[in-house]
Design a protein around this motif. Structure first.
Motif, PDB file in Angstrom:
ATOM      1  N   THR A  39       0.823  -1.214   0.000  1.00 22.35           N
ATOM      2  CA  THR A  39       0.000   0.000   0.000  1.00 22.35           C
ATOM      3  C   THR A  39       0.855   1.261   0.000  1.00 22.35           C
ATOM      4  OG1 THR A  39      -0.153  -0.132   2.412  1.00 22.35           O
ATOM      5  CG2 THR A  39      -1.948  -1.125   1.141  1.00 22.35           C
ATOM      6  N   ASP A  40       1.960   1.261   0.712  1.00 19.42           N
ATOM      7  CA  ASP A  40       2.848   2.423   0.777  1.00 19.42           C
ATOM      8  C   ASP A  40       4.062   2.167  -0.110  1.00 19.42           C
ATOM      9  OD1 ASP A  40       4.192   4.711   1.405  1.00 19.42           O
ATOM     10  OD2 ASP A  40       4.459   4.241   3.534  1.00 19.42           O
ATOM     11  N   LYS A  41       3.927   2.483  -1.388  1.00 18.51           N
ATOM     12  CA  LYS A  41       4.997   2.189  -2.352  1.00 18.51           C
ATOM     13  C   LYS A  41       6.258   3.002  -2.090  1.00 18.51           C
ATOM     14  CE  LYS A  41       2.549  -0.078  -5.807  1.00 18.51           C
ATOM     15  NZ  LYS A  41       2.884  -1.009  -6.791  1.00 18.51           N
ATOM     16  N   ALA A  42       6.116   4.210  -1.564  1.00 17.14           N
ATOM     17  CA  ALA A  42       7.291   5.046  -1.294  1.00 17.14           C
ATOM     18  C   ALA A  42       8.161   4.419  -0.197  1.00 17.14           C
ATOM     19  CB  ALA A  42       6.861   6.451  -0.906  1.00 17.14           C
ATOM     20  N   ALA A  43       7.542   4.009   0.895  1.00 20.09           N
ATOM     21  CA  ALA A  43       8.287   3.379   1.992  1.00 20.09           C
ATOM     22  C   ALA A  43       8.844   2.031   1.551  1.00 20.09           C
ATOM     23  CB  ALA A  43       7.393   3.209   3.210  1.00 20.09           C
ATOM     24  N   TYR A  44       8.078   1.306   0.768  1.00 20.24           N
ATOM     25  CA  TYR A  44       8.531   0.019   0.236  1.00 20.24           C
ATOM     26  C   TYR A  44       9.772   0.225  -0.627  1.00 20.24           C
ATOM     27  CZ  TYR A  44       8.377  -4.244  -2.650  1.00 20.24           C
ATOM     28  OH  TYR A  44       8.686  -5.402  -3.308  1.00 20.24           O
ATOM     29  N   TYR A 100       5.942  -5.221   3.947  1.00 19.21           N
ATOM     30  CA  TYR A 100       5.129  -4.388   3.060  1.00 19.21           C
ATOM     31  C   TYR A 100       4.203  -5.184   2.151  1.00 19.21           C
ATOM     32  CZ  TYR A 100       7.943  -0.463   4.554  1.00 19.21           C
ATOM     33  OH  TYR A 100       8.539   0.505   5.319  1.00 19.21           O
TER      34      TYR A 100
END
Length: 105
Positions: A39-44, A100
């Motif tokens: 869901t959080d591609k930036a953090a992933y 993630y």
């Protein structure tokens, strides 16, 4: 050992480039199958990029050790550093996938 060091430096630089690209948000370089539940591609992307940096550091260190000479003991140390670093990198990627993507696959 010079050829080994050159190969390690080239592959290490390639992994650094991939790590930077993924860290900056270009997660499409990672196969879609491994991002289905993210869901959080930036953090992933940041976490995955850091794991690639670990692997790149192992390759660069292994290549640097290979430059110190052609003795058998240095060759063994260089390969051990490479395998240990790659194992740590794979573990980091596994942790990122579990966190993630809610699983490895």
């Amino acid at each position: 050992m010079l050829l080994f060091s050159i190969i390690m430096f080239l592959v290490g630089v390639l992994f650094i480039g991939l790590g930077i690209a993924i860290y900056k948000g270009k997660t499409d370089l990672i196969h879609d199958y491994h991002q289905t539940k993210v869901t959080d591609k930036a953090a992933y992307g940041r976490a995955f990029g850091k794991a690639l940096f670990v692997m790149a550091a192992a390759m660069l260190c292994s290549g640097a050790i290979g430059l110190f000479g052609d003795s058998e003991i240095l060759a063994r140390i260089s390969v051990c550093v490479l395998f240990i670093g790659l194992a740590i990198g794979i573990i980091c990627i596994t942790v990122v996938q579990r966190k993630y993507n809610k699983g490895i696959f």
